[in-house]
Design an enzyme around this catalytic site. Structure first.
Site, PDB file in Angstrom:
ATOM      1  N   ARG A 124       0.832  -1.226   0.000  1.00 58.92           N
ATOM      2  CA  ARG A 124       0.000   0.000   0.000  1.00 58.92           C
ATOM      3  C   ARG A 124       0.858   1.266   0.000  1.00 58.92           C
ATOM      4  NH1 ARG A 124      -3.677  -3.170  -1.984  1.00 58.92           N
ATOM      5  NH2 ARG A 124      -4.278  -4.799  -0.549  1.00 58.92           N
ATOM      6  N   ASN A 172       2.470  -7.386   8.143  1.00 59.06           N
ATOM      7  CA  ASN A 172       2.549  -8.734   7.587  1.00 59.06           C
ATOM      8  C   ASN A 172       4.037  -9.076   7.605  1.00 59.06           C
ATOM      9  OD1 ASN A 172      -0.259  -8.917   7.065  1.00 59.06           O
ATOM     10  ND2 ASN A 172       0.018  -7.738   5.184  1.00 59.06           N
ATOM     11  N   GLU A 175      -5.971 -12.110   8.618  1.00 63.32           N
ATOM     12  CA  GLU A 175      -5.599 -12.173   7.207  1.00 63.32           C
ATOM     13  C   GLU A 175      -4.408 -13.110   6.961  1.00 63.32           C
ATOM     14  OE1 GLU A 175      -7.162  -7.902   5.570  1.00 63.32           O
ATOM     15  OE2 GLU A 175      -5.116  -7.932   6.315  1.00 63.32           O
ATOM     16  N   ARG A 216      -2.405  -5.471  17.371  1.00 67.26           N
ATOM     17  CA  ARG A 216      -3.429  -4.936  16.462  1.00 67.26           C
ATOM     18  C   ARG A 216      -4.790  -5.608  16.682  1.00 67.26           C
ATOM     19  NH1 ARG A 216      -2.874  -4.987  10.860  1.00 67.26           N
ATOM     20  NH2 ARG A 216      -3.258  -2.799  10.450  1.00 67.26           N
ATOM     21  N   ARG A 259     -18.662  -8.477   9.728  1.00 60.29           N
ATOM     22  CA  ARG A 259     -17.217  -8.230   9.889  1.00 60.29           C
ATOM     23  C   ARG A 259     -16.939  -7.058  10.823  1.00 60.29           C
ATOM     24  NH1 ARG A 259     -12.946  -6.805   4.967  1.00 60.29           N
ATOM     25  NH2 ARG A 259     -11.513  -5.587   6.276  1.00 60.29           N
ATOM     26  N   ASP A 272     -12.014  -0.907   7.598  1.00 65.34           N
ATOM     27  CA  ASP A 272     -10.632  -0.911   7.118  1.00 65.34           C
ATOM     28  C   ASP A 272     -10.274   0.360   6.363  1.00 65.34           C
ATOM     29  OD1 ASP A 272      -8.089  -1.591   6.428  1.00 65.34           O
ATOM     30  OD2 ASP A 272      -8.655  -2.990   4.848  1.00 65.34           O
ATOM     31  N   GLU A 297      -4.831   3.606  15.259  1.00 64.44           N
ATOM     32  CA  GLU A 297      -4.018   3.443  14.041  1.00 64.44           C
ATOM     33  C   GLU A 297      -4.721   4.171  12.907  1.00 64.44           C
ATOM     34  OE1 GLU A 297      -2.368  -0.543  13.049  1.00 64.44           O
ATOM     35  OE2 GLU A 297      -3.334  -0.285  11.086  1.00 64.44           O
ATOM     36  N   GLU A 326      -4.714   4.189   0.865  1.00 67.57           N
ATOM     37  CA  GLU A 326      -5.059   2.900   0.273  1.00 67.57           C
ATOM     38  C   GLU A 326      -6.408   2.935  -0.436  1.00 67.57           C
ATOM     39  OE1 GLU A 326      -4.916  -0.387   2.990  1.00 67.57           O
ATOM     40  OE2 GLU A 326      -5.799  -1.777   1.564  1.00 67.57           O
ATOM     41  N   HIS A 357     -16.437  -0.132   1.033  1.00 70.04           N
ATOM     42  CA  HIS A 357     -15.899  -1.392   0.518  1.00 70.04           C
ATOM     43  C   HIS A 357     -16.539  -1.799  -0.806  1.00 70.04           C
ATOM     44  CE1 HIS A 357     -13.884  -5.247   0.519  1.00 70.04           C
ATOM     45  NE2 HIS A 357     -13.373  -5.027   1.714  1.00 70.04           N
ATOM     46  N   TRP A 412     -15.075 -10.221   1.504  1.00 68.62           N
ATOM     47  CA  TRP A 412     -14.264  -9.451   0.556  1.00 68.62           C
ATOM     48  C   TRP A 412     -15.081  -9.094  -0.682  1.00 68.62           C
ATOM     49  CZ3 TRP A 412      -8.820 -12.332   0.608  1.00 68.62           C
ATOM     50  CH2 TRP A 412      -8.209 -12.088   1.858  1.00 68.62           C
TER      51      TRP A 412
END
Lengths: 703, 703
Positions: free
Chosen positions: B168, B210, B291, B324, B336, B365, B387, B393, B521, B542
């Protein structure tokens, strides 16, 4: 902590970054001329500048020349001479179609400097030559000149992927921001074109030879066209790497067979589409049937069939095909360095007139030293292009200093004996020894989006050297190094002389600490950083012992009649000279010969000792570079000084690793002690072998 | 060709790149003060500067402050006031441990400006405040101040991989050149630290959440330590993202079970090793069981068990765990946006004192608009960190202008009602409404190795805004925008006022053309650039219809009692207000409600018409930005002017695509015509759906 404070105090005592030299301007810095006398000499001699072309018509190219002169002379001299365009029919014929003639005449109001050329682009080259002359602080008495390129197409090859990863690129992301193109045109695009034009380069292949067919889709072609628009005022033509199987991947065809009518029609239409967007498109570079790339062999066709497919589509538009000769296969029992020779010599005479066979300097793969590629002496009826690698894939990436002009000169000046003595590679490439038509020299770029373009501040010298040699391969490595050093660090000889000396010695130093005496392909697997004489890859021709052939008896690749007989691919004169260890130069000894560990060398030492001494000399060479550089403290701006200093520190450490790892490895076979003067290894062999470098820059496997 | 010539002539008429503003200096440009009167005012008022700390001892931090003042004042004023360090016990208590007090007193030889602080770092912050005051061209009468950060740990989060790919990230490669570290320390490292310190930021997580376990190996820790050394004089502590399964991957253990003694011992030893190299190491950021990342659930343990494993290892050294809360699962039938709430509220009170739960601003998100995350009102016994995402993004990457301070303020100022009215998210985060101890605000970086750090020249405003809000969340978006505009483009109000206006309106414009009225989203799959309301991914959460729930009846996510009841996760006051379409603000309407296409909106329009009008307003908003920017021709340097101009052109085109694609898609369900004033789509729906963007920047799938 005290030490830390001291270091910090030193760092802070220097000007902050805002005043540093970040390298973005490359060799086009146009710093004010320091000497008042010299400045006056220049100002008085440069009151009137005439740009003369046959038509005298304004153009974007002439506008670029005028702008560059205005900016450069203003910055260097604080002067604003009149610059006007004039029509003039006669130009010295030696300037040819792309060159220029600079003359100085007495006018009524003072001297007139005329830059005359047959085409506008020649005037731009002449303008850059004038500016270079001043940056070198040379007297105007030497300004008058006639210059023309010896090779017609002088081309950058970018191994840049569409995701902006640069294969074997060590200076950041690709310069091309495909996502934001075509709307957003980064300032760098024009500055890139300026840099190329300042050297006389006139073409660029935008994408990786391991090509993605998407570049040929309409959306991407618009982006390519935007770049072409940015480059055009600087005389740069855009080329693309074409994927052989594109008709399948983006064309919806079932085949890419070069003799299938639908495939032929598809490429014709695609080429039409490209030329509609980019009228001066240069052509295609193709890597086919090599390292997994698709090609004509899938359809039982030859490389000539494949190349001619593209050639026929491009010919009506004046486009070229650059067909790479870098082919070899794992299942071929022939020595890898012979395979391209075998394949392509059989096709001599079968390529269309607008095809050039693009051959790497050596028969293997851009090693720190190779003999010239035997194809240069073996295809009299084919136009041969040379591919050099500016990016330092096997010479330390952007971390090690290795000035490559001496390496390239070594090849260009090599005599193939193809048409008797003085049949040099350069004369083959520039067209004097083969069919008439375009000639091509390609250089695999070392650029990226780092602020200074090339990562290592001294690596820009290689970009510069490639461009200058592409224009005139008779320039010496020393001339070029000196030009670059002066333009990049200022004309003060206390700076330019030692930097020139550092550059000139650097490549041989890298050879010595990595692959001395003709050793080759003993680097670490995949990423190619560091030593890997022990590498056993999934295929023999990617394994190190395929090349060094070390055993209890000795070391080196047996390529005489008792070995792979690769020597037979060279002219008899060379086969005789290189085939005899007594006459083969030390530098190529282990390229051609497997010799006993106690073979007596010219130095009087036995092979093992000589090998160890060369490795040691490589390390000591880096230490010498460090000493030379350290002496420049205070003479070079702090930003570049500190960066090069730290890079040399890393290079010294890497050089020791090369030496220690290789000598420990070969010592398993030689069973001999290190000779006096060679430092003991820091670790045992297992330690070096256990090292795994992950996420190395420029290595596709890590992305 | 004529048009082309004209464009080129215009481009060439402007100064060449060498004179352009490349953005490297960010907001620390220190341009000379233009007004002679003002400059005299400054010079006379700033003859003596005292840096006062309790000990008066020199330090690297004070040296940095002194250097910054010397450089800044020299460049802005051409002045070199004396700057001396003094010991002074008393500082205004309001300055706290990290803040500063600036006073102006009359000395014998003229005024004395004193920057006093309890710690050296406060003096550095005060020095930057003084320089900002001058860059803003404010009178010295307003210089005296006391300032202290409201949040103790103000941290950049870099989602940078070890191969230098930035997840990102839209501004090039990672700033960290892991290959050349630790020997080579890019100039940027220090300039990065300067930028952070100038805002009062004091921490940075170097690697992607990640995470790759390799960062914890000895070789990499040496590189991390080198960066920590570069950052230390600027008060920046280094943190790392830790991979939960590192004991297996690099430790040779069979398990990463947080209650396994070998695992506990491994992490303790690893932390010891880190602190030996980096005595002021900040701690770990951990993404676990989210994830695909490994975590404690693999061993039947809770997030608290996992966090406490790291906490116990770090506690003896004063390190923190940022754990997190961004967790959700495909096989969870719960909405979600409710899943993290469900999981973490059950763990309230179970985390060690040095654990902070790091929660994204909203429950989904980083959408262009979300309500605040309900966890902020629901974990009274846990330290909660926020955060924010500086990198855009979901707001156009580095291609669209979206100033994010209004978005962040919206969340920080949101009232959770957790402890009655005025229980704002900001007060939860800054520690006033929860257990004492460290407080944390994190921002996911938008930096890369592009010359201007952030790609879009105006995107640096988001970096700036994050830092300023991290210091003081009570600053207004307008104040911050104005500061940044003046520091970045000069204090001329003809420039700074319109740029401030552009910034302030920009985020709502992006909301309108992408996800208006609480939609969320519905972006394209994977890379998140552009519209994708039709996306059906491999898992429902998703897929776009999971969120927009468009059908013949209407549009929007049903999150009341008849739907997922996500409203129940908020305080009753909010559940009541947001649960009623009549009192729910338009901006969140479709976040919480599925409403009929003919639902009557506050505007008097029906939902479908309002939706269409908002999309149209988004497009027109970008056109307004274009007009504002075009009016700055000649007032902003050519390099930045042209770049922003072309970026806005692209943004306008992208905004039209968003509008057209989304309206065409939703029209399939609404069966209603576009209302008057909404432009007709350029293509049919299939065209937009067929578009496949490959090799998008910052998207891991394309590397």
């Amino acid at each position: 902590m005290k030490c830390f404070l001291l270091v910090l105090a030193c760092a802070l005592a220097a000007p902050l970054a805002v005043r540093g030299e970040d390298g973005y301007r490359l060799w086009l810095r146009y710093e004010p001329v320091a000497s008042p006398d010299l400045r006056r000499h220049y100002v008085e001699g440069l009151t009137r500048i005439v740009l003369a072309t046959p038509t005298g018509a304004e153009s974007p190219v002439l506008a670029a020349a005028r702008m560059e002169l205005r900016e450069g002379l203003d910055r260097m001299l604080g002067a604003n001479p009149t610059v006007r365009v004039e029509a003039r029919a006669e130009v010295d014929p030696a300037a040819g179609s792309d060159g220029y003639q600079v003359t100085v005449t007495k006018g009524e109001g003072g001297p007139v400097v005329t830059i005359a050329a047959a085409r506008d682009i020649g005037v731009l080259y002449g303008a850059f030559a004038l500016l270079r002359h001043l940056q070198m602080n040379l007297p105007l008495s030497g300004l008058a000149t006639v210059s023309a390129p010896r090779i017609s197409q002088r081309i950058m090859n970018h191994w840049d992927n569409l995701n902006r990863f640069v294969e074997r690129g060590y200076a950041g992301f690709s310069l091309w921001d495909w996502y934001q193109l075509p709307e957003v045109r980064d300032r760098r695009y024009r500055d890139y074109a300026r840099a190329l034009a300042s050297l006389g380069l006139n073409g660029t292949v935008l994408n990786n030879v391991n090509a993605n067919a998407l570049i040929l889709t309409p959306d991407y072609l618009k982006k390519v066209a935007a770049l072409a628009d940015e480059f055009r005022p600087y005389g740069i033509r855009v080329y693309l790497s074409a994927r052989f199987s594109a008709p399948i991947e983006i064309g919806g065809l079932k085949t890419a067979d070069p003799q299938d009518p639908a495939v032929i029609a598809w490429w014709r239409a695609k080429v039409e589409e490209i030329y509609t967007l980019i009228p001066d498109f240069g052509g295609f570079l193709v890597k086919a049937n090599s390292e997994g790339q698709p090609g004509p062999h899938e359809y039982g066709r030859t490389h000539a069939d494949g190349a001619n497919l593209f050639a026929d589509a491009l010919a009506p538009h004046g486009g070229l095909v650059l067909w790479r000769a870098f082919v070899y296969a794992a299942d071929n029992s022939l020595d890898r360095v012979r395979q391209a020779y075998r394949q392509f010599t059989a096709l001599d005479g079968q390529f269309r007139d607008n095809v050039l066979l693009q051959i790497k300097n050596g028969p293997l793969d851009f090693m720190p030293r190779e003999p010239f590629h035997p194809l240069f002496g073996a295809m009299p009826r084919t136009r041969l292009a040379i591919e050099l690698q500016i990016t330092q894939e096997y010479l330390g990436g952007a971390t090690h200093l290795a000035y490559l002009a001496p390496m390239w000169k070594e090849v260009l000046d090599s005599d193939t004996f193809a048409k008797g003595p003085n049949s040099t590679v350069a004369r083959v490439v520039d067209g004097r020894l083969r069919p008439p038509g375009p000639s091509v020299i390609s250089g695999v770029a070392n650029t990226g989006n780092e602020r200074n373009w090339t990562g290592h501040p001294l690596a820009a010298a290689n970009w510069y050297a490639f461009g200058r040699l592409a224009w005139d391969h008779q320039l010496t490595s020393q001339q070029i190094a000196e030009e670059w050093a002066r333009m990049t660090f200022g004309a003060n000889p206390r700076v330019s002389v030692p930097i020139t000396r550092m550059l000139l010695g650097s490549r041989e130093i890298v050879v010595n600490y990595s692959m001395p005496l003709g050793l080759h392909h003993i680097m670490a697997e995949g990423h190619h950083f560091g030593p890997g004489p022990w590498v056993v890859a999934g295929r023999p021709d990617w394994s190190s012992n395929y090349y060094h052939q070390a055993d209890e008896r000795g070391l080196g690749a047996a390529r005489g009649p008792a070995g792979s007989n690769a020597l037979a691919d060279y002219a008899p004169e060379l086969a005789a000279r290189w085939g005899n260890p007594a006459t083969c130069p030390d530098e190529l000894l282990l390229w051609f010969h497997h010799l006993p560990w106690d073979h007596r060398m010219r130095s009087g030492r036995i092979l093992w000792d000589e090998l160890a001494v060369r490795y040691q000399q490589g390390v000591e060479g880096v230490r010498g570079l460090q000493q030379d550089w350290d002496a420049l403290l205070g003479l070079v701006d702090d930003e570049r000084f500190q960066r090069v200093k730290s890079l040399l520190r890393r290079q010294e450490s890497d050089a020791r690793d090369w030496r220690d790892a290789c000598l420990l490895y070969f010592q398993q076979y030689s069973h001999r002690p290190l000779p006096e003067g060679v430092e003991s290894p820091a670790h045992d062999l297992a330690t070096y072998q256990a090292r795994k470098l992950r996420y190395a820059p420029g290595h596709p496997g890590d992305y």
